[in-house]
Design a protein around this motif. Structure first.
Motif, PDB file in Angstrom:
ATOM      1  N   ILE A  41       0.903  -1.305   0.112  1.00  0.00           N
ATOM      2  CA  ILE A  41       0.026  -0.093  -0.004  1.00  0.00           C
ATOM      3  C   ILE A  41       0.805   1.213  -0.004  1.00  0.00           C
ATOM      4  O   ILE A  41       0.534   2.129  -0.761  1.00  0.00           O
ATOM      5  N   LEU A  42       2.014   1.207   0.876  1.00  0.00           N
ATOM      6  CA  LEU A  42       2.901   2.438   1.050  1.00  0.00           C
ATOM      7  C   LEU A  42       4.022   2.545   0.149  1.00  0.00           C
ATOM      8  O   LEU A  42       4.628   3.557   0.070  1.00  0.00           O
ATOM      9  N   GLY A  43       4.284   1.613  -0.495  1.00  0.00           N
ATOM     10  CA  GLY A  43       5.424   1.409  -1.536  1.00  0.00           C
ATOM     11  C   GLY A  43       6.896   1.370  -0.796  1.00  0.00           C
ATOM     12  O   GLY A  43       7.774   1.834  -1.456  1.00  0.00           O
ATOM     13  N   PHE A  44       6.566   0.744   0.141  1.00  0.00           N
ATOM     14  CA  PHE A  44       8.017   0.387   1.239  1.00  0.00           C
ATOM     15  C   PHE A  44       8.672  -1.184   0.663  1.00  0.00           C
ATOM     16  O   PHE A  44       7.820  -1.989   0.144  1.00  0.00           O
ATOM     17  N   ASP A  45       9.720  -1.188   0.641  1.00  0.00           N
ATOM     18  CA  ASP A  45      10.549  -2.351   0.559  1.00  0.00           C
ATOM     19  C   ASP A  45      10.648  -3.023   1.926  1.00  0.00           C
ATOM     20  O   ASP A  45      11.477  -2.341   2.766  1.00  0.00           O
ATOM     21  N   PRO A  46      10.089  -4.239   2.344  1.00  0.00           N
ATOM     22  CA  PRO A  46      10.422  -4.619   3.624  1.00  0.00           C
ATOM     23  C   PRO A  46      11.770  -4.950   4.033  1.00  0.00           C
ATOM     24  O   PRO A  46      12.161  -4.941   5.264  1.00  0.00           O
ATOM     25  N   LEU A  47      12.717  -5.110   3.114  1.00  0.00           N
ATOM     26  CA  LEU A  47      14.202  -5.297   3.396  1.00  0.00           C
ATOM     27  C   LEU A  47      14.683  -4.183   4.047  1.00  0.00           C
ATOM     28  O   LEU A  47      15.746  -4.408   4.582  1.00  0.00           O
ATOM     29  N   TYR A  48      13.965  -2.995   3.876  1.00  0.00           N
ATOM     30  CA  TYR A  48      14.786  -1.991   4.422  1.00  0.00           C
ATOM     31  C   TYR A  48      13.968  -1.314   5.654  1.00  0.00           C
ATOM     32  O   TYR A  48      14.523  -0.356   6.411  1.00  0.00           O
ATOM     33  N   LEU A  49      12.994  -2.029   6.243  1.00  0.00           N
ATOM     34  CA  LEU A  49      12.219  -1.662   7.442  1.00  0.00           C
ATOM     35  C   LEU A  49      12.920  -2.249   8.683  1.00  0.00           C
ATOM     36  O   LEU A  49      13.571  -3.304   8.510  1.00  0.00           O
ATOM     37  N   ALA A  50      12.844  -1.367   9.774  1.00  0.00           N
ATOM     38  CA  ALA A  50      13.579  -1.623  10.898  1.00  0.00           C
ATOM     39  C   ALA A  50      13.160  -2.814  11.716  1.00  0.00           C
ATOM     40  O   ALA A  50      11.699  -3.070  11.369  1.00  0.00           O
ATOM     41  N   ASN A  51      13.988  -3.578  12.212  1.00  0.00           N
ATOM     42  CA  ASN A  51      13.537  -4.663  13.205  1.00  0.00           C
ATOM     43  C   ASN A  51      14.528  -4.507  14.618  1.00  0.00           C
ATOM     44  O   ASN A  51      15.460  -3.699  14.708  1.00  0.00           O
ATOM     45  N   GLU A  52      13.780  -5.046  15.697  1.00  0.00           N
ATOM     46  CA  GLU A  52      14.325  -4.793  16.923  1.00  0.00           C
ATOM     47  C   GLU A  52      14.298  -5.837  17.667  1.00  0.00           C
ATOM     48  O   GLU A  52      14.705  -5.860  19.020  1.00  0.00           O
ATOM     49  N   GLY A  53      14.159  -6.939  17.315  1.00  0.00           N
ATOM     50  CA  GLY A  53      14.302  -8.220  17.897  1.00  0.00           C
ATOM     51  C   GLY A  53      14.851  -9.508  16.965  1.00  0.00           C
ATOM     52  O   GLY A  53      14.173 -10.386  17.025  1.00  0.00           O
ATOM     53  N   LYS A  54      15.597  -9.176  16.090  1.00  0.00           N
ATOM     54  CA  LYS A  54      15.974 -10.002  14.918  1.00  0.00           C
ATOM     55  C   LYS A  54      17.499 -10.125  14.874  1.00  0.00           C
ATOM     56  O   LYS A  54      17.956  -9.171  15.302  1.00  0.00           O
ATOM     57  N   VAL A  55      17.957 -11.229  14.480  1.00  0.00           N
ATOM     58  CA  VAL A  55      19.570 -11.299  14.466  1.00  0.00           C
ATOM     59  C   VAL A  55      19.562 -12.155  13.108  1.00  0.00           C
ATOM     60  O   VAL A  55      18.886 -12.895  12.716  1.00  0.00           O
ATOM     61  N   VAL A  56      20.778 -11.482  12.180  1.00  0.00           N
ATOM     62  CA  VAL A  56      20.929 -12.143  11.014  1.00  0.00           C
ATOM     63  C   VAL A  56      22.301 -12.632  11.042  1.00  0.00           C
ATOM     64  O   VAL A  56      23.124 -12.369  11.711  1.00  0.00           O
ATOM     65  N   ILE A  57      22.508 -14.165  10.655  1.00  0.00           N
ATOM     66  CA  ILE A  57      23.922 -14.873  10.884  1.00  0.00           C
ATOM     67  C   ILE A  57      24.275 -15.297   9.701  1.00  0.00           C
ATOM     68  O   ILE A  57      23.605 -15.956   8.819  1.00  0.00           O
TER      69      ILE A  57
END
Length: 334
Positions: free
Chosen positions: A255-271
């Motif tokens: 709806i808003l034209g955002f790419d979820p890859l760029y949205l902030a996360n505050e409880g995830k880790v990438v490994i």
């Protein structure tokens, strides 16, 4: 060099990177250094990690948390992804004249509860009060100190290593946007705000071949992986259809034209981990309450690459290059 600071300089993307390199690193460092989420250094034969952060999220109360809980979890996670066991936190408060004491009590108690759950102590602090209109209610600054654990990452990255994320991405960004009620976005998405030290320590204790970890906050998963690729000189290809994203987050982004890859996360880790151990990594994560939706989302496609790059294979089979966040997608998210 930029001439004026804009809100986009605080988004964790390309402008933030330029600001850090051209202003802060050029003044404070005599050499190019890899920028981890914490500084790691020896003191009297022991290695400790130190991190500092400031929290200016708006609104200060949001689905799944508030600025106080966020300050603790953010500090804990920055230490944990550097293989440190969080021990102590300091907290500085900038309060605006007229701020409700009842709200301050709620925020402080949520900090105390999260610190207790994370087994860290809040050991020092500071309070300043500024004139009405100068601080948007409350800002919080923290410094965290952790002890480097016996189990640490081994960043000898190899071609074929796997990229894993601990769960759905973009939840915090959409929760914040929904809480602002500015665009009429109605969703029950909760912020993923959580302390991940126990999940990360379980991985370090039980699995060999954990190469790197990163806390994908500002700038999201994409920017965090771009930084890892550039700093450690390797390239990654993600599989777009494997990245876990809640249906509500995808809908809001459409709806808003955002790419979820760029949205902030505050409880995830990438490994990044050895491919031979990926099944064990996923098993441990999925048996933890903060890793139940963990997925392998990509792999390392080249190493010793001076221009490390991030790519994504789309659902229709094409490949696109992914860069840092450029511009401003969602201000004041942490």
């Amino acid at each position: 060099m930029v001439q004026r600071i804009s809100l986009a300089h605080g988004e964790g993307g390309e402008l933030t990177h330029q600001l850090i390199q051209e202003v802060f690193m050029s003044a404070f460092s005599s050499k190019k250094e890899i920028q981890h989420d914490s500084a790691v250094f020896p003191i009297e034969g022991k290695r400790i990690a130190v991190t500092t952060d400031s929290y200016v999220v708006q609104p200060i109360f949001f689905p799944g948390g508030n600025i106080g809980k966020l300050a603790i979890t953010g500090t804990v996670n920055d230490l944990a992804v550097c293989c440190a066991v969080p021990k102590m936190i300091t907290a500085g408060f900038i309060l605006e004249e007229g701020f409700a004491l009842s709200d301050l009590n709620k925020i402080v108690h949520s900090m105390a509860e999260e610190a207790k759950a994370a087994n860290v102590k809040i050991v020092a602090g500071d309070t300043k009060v500024v004139e009405k209109g100068s601080a948007d209610g409350i800002f919080i600054n923290t410094t965290g100190i952790g002890a480097i654990s016996e189990q640490v990452c081994s960043p000898a990255i190899k071609k074929g290593d796997c990229v894993v994320v601990s769960g759905t991405i973009g939840d915090h960004g959409i929760a914040i946007l929904s809480a602002r009620n500015q665009l009429g976005l109605l969703t029950d998405v909760q912020s993923d705000c959580a302390s991940l030290h126990s999940l990360i320590q379980s991985l370090l204790e039980q699995v060999d071949g954990i190469r790197l970890m990163r806390d994908p906050t500002r700038g999201g998963l994409a920017t965090s992986l771009v930084e890892l690729c550039e700093d450690f000189q390797f390239s990654v290809e993600l599989e777009e259809d494997l990245i876990p994203i809640r249906r509500e987050v995808t809908g809001a982004c459409n709806i808003l034209g955002f790419d979820p890859l760029y949205l902030a996360n505050e409880g995830k880790v990438v490994i990044v981990c050895d491919s031979s151990n990926k099944d064990k990594v996923i098993e441990i994560m999925q048996n933890h309450k903060y890793g139940e939706e963990a997925k392998v989302i990509g792999k390392v496609i080249s190493v010793n690459d001076s221009n490390g790059k991030l790519y994504s294979r789309t659902q229709i089979g094409t490949t696109r290059r992914i860069h840092r966040l450029n511009g401003m997608i969602l201000p004041r998210i942490c």
